[in-house]
Enzyme design. Sequence first.
Site, PDB file in Angstrom:
ATOM      1  N   SER A  98       0.763  -1.155  -0.195  1.00  0.00           N
ATOM      2  CA  SER A  98      -0.238  -0.021  -0.109  1.00  0.00           C
ATOM      3  C   SER A  98       0.529   1.251  -0.172  1.00  0.00           C
ATOM      4  O   SER A  98       0.478   2.179  -0.289  1.00  0.00           O
ATOM      5  CB  SER A  98      -0.737  -0.585   0.952  1.00  0.00           C
ATOM      6  OG  SER A  98      -2.146  -0.862   0.788  1.00  0.00           O
ATOM      7  N   LYS A 134      -9.578  -6.063  10.205  1.00  0.00           N
ATOM      8  CA  LYS A 134     -10.719  -5.652   9.531  1.00  0.00           C
ATOM      9  C   LYS A 134     -11.929  -5.011   9.737  1.00  0.00           C
ATOM     10  O   LYS A 134     -13.195  -4.462  10.291  1.00  0.00           O
ATOM     11  CB  LYS A 134     -11.499  -5.833   8.403  1.00  0.00           C
ATOM     12  CG  LYS A 134     -10.008  -5.484   7.290  1.00  0.00           C
ATOM     13  CD  LYS A 134     -10.278  -6.370   5.387  1.00  0.00           C
ATOM     14  CE  LYS A 134      -8.592  -5.824   4.915  1.00  0.00           C
ATOM     15  NZ  LYS A 134      -8.893  -6.427   3.724  1.00  0.00           N
ATOM     16  N   GLY A 185      -5.074 -11.072  -7.614  1.00  0.00           N
ATOM     17  CA  GLY A 185      -5.456 -10.176  -7.239  1.00  0.00           C
ATOM     18  C   GLY A 185      -4.785  -9.007  -6.684  1.00  0.00           C
ATOM     19  O   GLY A 185      -5.388  -8.015  -5.680  1.00  0.00           O
TER      20      GLY A 185
END
Length: 277
Positions: A17, A66, A242
């Site tokens: 990220s 999460k 992904g």
Amino acid sequence: MTDQYAVIGNPVAHSLSPQIHAQFARATGQDLAYGRILAPREGFRDAVLAFRAAGGKGLNVTLPFKHEAWRVAGVRSGFALAAGAVNTLSFEGGSIVGHNTDGIGLVRDLTQNLRAGIRGKRVLLMGAGGASYGVMEPLLREQPESVVVANRTLEKAVELVGYFEKLQSCALQGFSARAYGALAGTQYDIVINATSAGLEGAMPPLPEEILAPGALAYDMVYARRTPFLDFAQARGARFADGLGMLVEQAAESFDIWRGVRPETAPVIRALRQKAEE
Ligand code: ATR
């Protein structure tokens, strides 16, 4: 002062990220810094609050936090509500707003990058854990012909289907749960692996003929070749990992924070190139 963002997880050192958001920021001319926060397993909430108190503007949340991020968020927006999981936090005024951009990321990667339209297609989703909950609502909204959820522990797939069936936005005739053993004789146009099996070098037990002619096999795992993708390749099917979903979910987070949508294709290309070096 430069606006501060970060990805928070445990572990987090491997996260792509920071690289992705740095590239987005350069391309869009946004003045921001994006780091990594390794939060102790029992210290997620404190780490979020400390980052916000220090002036942080937003966080991406990765495993295993999460679900906890969903609880920490005072306001849950859009797809986060049903997903029960949050991968993006934005600090707006006095509120901590939770979003889930994983499903949008998957749908964009499938439909825009891979040109695999979902509408009218037969979709098989493998897995009934957090990854599946995270993408379910956006997937159903694309109006596939059917979505079958297969899971090793059948009850969890049944529970997932029951949960989303209750949501108005998820009404779909051919929405059902099956055990892998009950897939024999069925075929799908898009088969998505949302299990963690690939991380252990394993794959769910799929029947030989599961991929319809022209099918796309998609594994949410990235940066490694999984047995499921080998299975697809050996049968001459299209397949994708992904990585595109990762970049697309990041672009959606970036848009939430900055109000600017970065281009994803150059970032996906750069990461693929790097992975192949
Ligand atoms: P995540 O939040 O990443 O989805 P999770 O909640 O632990 O992680 O769920 C992992 C999913 O991968 C589950 O659907 C799990 O199946 P079970 O519910 O039966 O445990 C699935 N999974 C993990 N390893 C697997 C394997 N070797 N074969 C098939 N399914 C597997």
